[in-house]
Design a protein around this motif. Structure first.
Motif, short mmCIF file in Angstrom:
data_model
loop_
_atom_site.label_atom_id
_atom_site.label_comp_id
_atom_site.label_asym_id
_atom_site.label_seq_id
_atom_site.Cartn_x
_atom_site.Cartn_y
_atom_site.Cartn_z
N THR A 1 -3.93 -6.77 -0.28
CA THR A 1 -4.56 -6.00 0.41
C THR A 1 -5.80 -6.86 0.73
OG1 THR A 1 -5.37 -5.36 -1.67
CG2 THR A 1 -2.98 -4.41 -1.05
N GLN B 1 -1.30 3.76 7.05
CA GLN B 1 -2.78 4.35 6.52
C GLN B 1 -3.59 5.17 7.63
OE1 GLN B 1 -4.92 1.63 5.90
NE2 GLN B 1 -6.49 3.76 6.31
N PRO C 1 -4.47 2.13 11.76
CA PRO C 1 -4.00 3.72 11.79
C PRO C 1 -2.86 4.34 12.35
CG PRO C 1 -6.31 3.58 11.61
CD PRO C 1 -5.55 2.13 11.97
N ARG D 1 -9.04 -6.69 5.33
CA ARG D 1 -8.11 -6.94 5.57
C ARG D 1 -7.33 -7.77 6.46
NH1 ARG D 1 -6.04 -1.10 5.17
NH2 ARG D 1 -6.07 -0.45 3.40
N ASP E 1 -5.80 8.03 9.27
CA ASP E 1 -6.75 7.33 10.18
C ASP E 1 -7.87 8.02 9.62
OD1 ASP E 1 -5.75 10.10 10.68
OD2 ASP E 1 -5.77 9.67 12.78
N SER F 1 -8.81 3.95 0.35
CA SER F 1 -7.86 3.34 1.70
C SER F 1 -7.36 3.80 2.89
CB SER F 1 -8.65 2.06 1.74
OG SER F 1 -6.43 1.54 1.31
N THR G 1 4.90 1.00 5.33
CA THR G 1 3.14 1.70 5.07
C THR G 1 2.57 2.39 5.67
OG1 THR G 1 3.42 -0.64 3.26
CG2 THR G 1 0.68 0.07 3.52
N MET H 1 -3.71 4.40 2.60
CA MET H 1 -3.27 3.34 2.57
C MET H 1 -1.91 4.09 1.67
SD MET H 1 -2.43 -0.91 2.79
CE MET H 1 -2.51 -1.34 1.35
#
Length: 406
Positions: free
Chosen positions: A71, A49, A268, A258, A51, A288, A47, A290
């Motif tokens: 989440t 994230q 990130p 989260r 930035d 978001s 997963t 993700m």
């Protein structure tokens, strides 16, 4: 917006011309062709994230929020301009102010539980909604300042499939001041630039929300309306409409919490959260930023096929874990694209303009067979030819997009 996924890949190479299910040309005569079926390709998943996620000029105001045990909590606020109408009517001393309201008409899209009341609030921005000199667009992590006291706050449910609108009456002192400026032909409302300095912009949010809604950034869907009347032999009612202004600068700011979830350690960057460190699961939440990244280290062996070998067909299947999506329906499509190690999307090895959308195939009798399928033949064939080293693919849901599930 959230799915936990397991992936299975079937890569087919060197198929014979009479192999069931395959049709291709230029096969050797006499059936003197060997084939191999490879179904044990290793996939590394994590997963990621992102930035920074572009958020301005998407064509939609996204507002609301919901909580999820895995989440976390996500809240979205929409920032936008209100434009000066092309011209104002002549207002004399007989004019009496009635009210001012702002109306939002969501489209049919929603995500979450729409039945509970949402607490809708409208705030006036603290400075004009404009990009700074070093900016080219707004991103979801940008936070635009607004006044501490809302212009409106009201609680009620919205059922977008029923055609419900969000209608909020703004403070009367705000409306009376605006009407007086129109009546006296104040400089504050004389030009678009001066009107922006005066109005600055507005923010719509739904605190303690249980669902996310989408409003088209169009005159037909967003309008601030001033009501007044003139008393003669009878009461004559009138309105002045202020449409949404410069939709390219409208943007949605996203706030995520989260903590106390399996994703609490996700930060990130390219490292992300390995599926092996998260119960062999990955997540996707477009709003978001993700996404799930898939790496195929085994594919570096494909060039060993040599000049006489050919990848005839390669399919990637993504299967949501059965039982993990009873509350929210799966999206009809999930976007697949190639990307660099820094999550920069490329289109050099994809089949349709750099993207595939993996239409959802639902099996109600055997939910474990529900899947998204993608043709990655071009991707694997390019690697087999040695055109690229380890090229990585990542997939994410479409967002708007917006927050879109098309």
């Amino acid at each position: 917006m959230k799915w936990k996924l397991l992936a299975m890949a079937a890569l087919t190479g060197l198929a014979a011309c009479d192999k069931s299910g395959f049709e291709y040309e230029d096969a050797a005569p006499g059936g003197n062709v060997r084939y191999s079926l490879i179904d044990t390709i290793g996939i590394g998943m994590r997963t990621i994230q992102l930035d920074s996620v572009p958020s301005s000029g998407t064509g939609y105001l996204v507002v609301g929020g919901y909580s999820d045990p895995e989440t976390g909590r996500i809240d979205v606020a929409a920032n936008f301009r209100v434009a000066r109408p092309y011209s104002f009517p002549e207002l004399d001393d007989r004019v009496v102010y009635d009210s001012i309201e702002i109306i939002f008409r969501p489209d049919a899209y929603s995500y979450g539980d729409t039945l509970p009341d949402q607490e809708w609030s409208v705030y006036q921005l603290a400075r004009p909604l404009e990009l700074d000199d070093d900016q080219t667009r707004f991103y979801t992590h940008h936070v635009f300042p607004h006044a501490a006291t809302p212009l409106a706050r009201e609680s009620f449910p919205i059922l977008p499939h029923r055609g419900d609108s969000i209608q909020l009456r703004l403070r009367d002192n705000f409306g009376r001041e605006l009407m007086e400026k129109i009546r006296t032909k104040s400089e504050d409302v004389s030009t678009d630039v001066l009107f922006l300095d005066y109005m600055k912009g507005l923010q719509l949010r739904a605190t303690r929300g249980t669902a996310v809604f989408r409003v088209p950034a169009a005159d037909s869907a967003v309008v601030m309306r001033l009501h007044y009347h003139i008393s003669t032999t009878e009461i004559e009612k009138y309105t002045i409409d202020f449409p949404i202004g410069n939709p390219e600068l409208q943007f949605n700011e996203v706030h995520v919490d989260r903590s106390n979830t399996p994703l609490a350690s996700l930060i990130p960057g390219p490292a992300g959260l390995l599926s092996s460190d998260a119960g062999n699961r990955t997540w996707v939440q477009s709003l978001s930023g993700m996404v799930t990244r898939l790496d195929f280290p085994s594919l570096t062996g494909l060039p060993l096929l040599g000049k006489y070998g050919k990848v005839m067909q390669a399919t990637l299947e993504l299967r949501p874990i059965s039982g993990t999506y009873p509350q929210y329906a799966l999206p009809p499509r999930i976007t697949l694209c190639t990307a660099t190690k820094d999550q920069v999307v490329t289109d050099t090895l994809s089949t349709v303009s750099g993207y595939q959308y993996g239409d959802l195939v639902t099996d109600l009798l055997y939910p474990e067979n529900t899947k998204y399928a993608y043709d990655v033949t071009t991707y694997c064939a390019a690697i087999a030819k040695g055109e690229t080293p380890i090229t990585r693919g990542s997939w994410r849901s479409p967002l708007p997009a917006i927050i879109t599930r098309s």
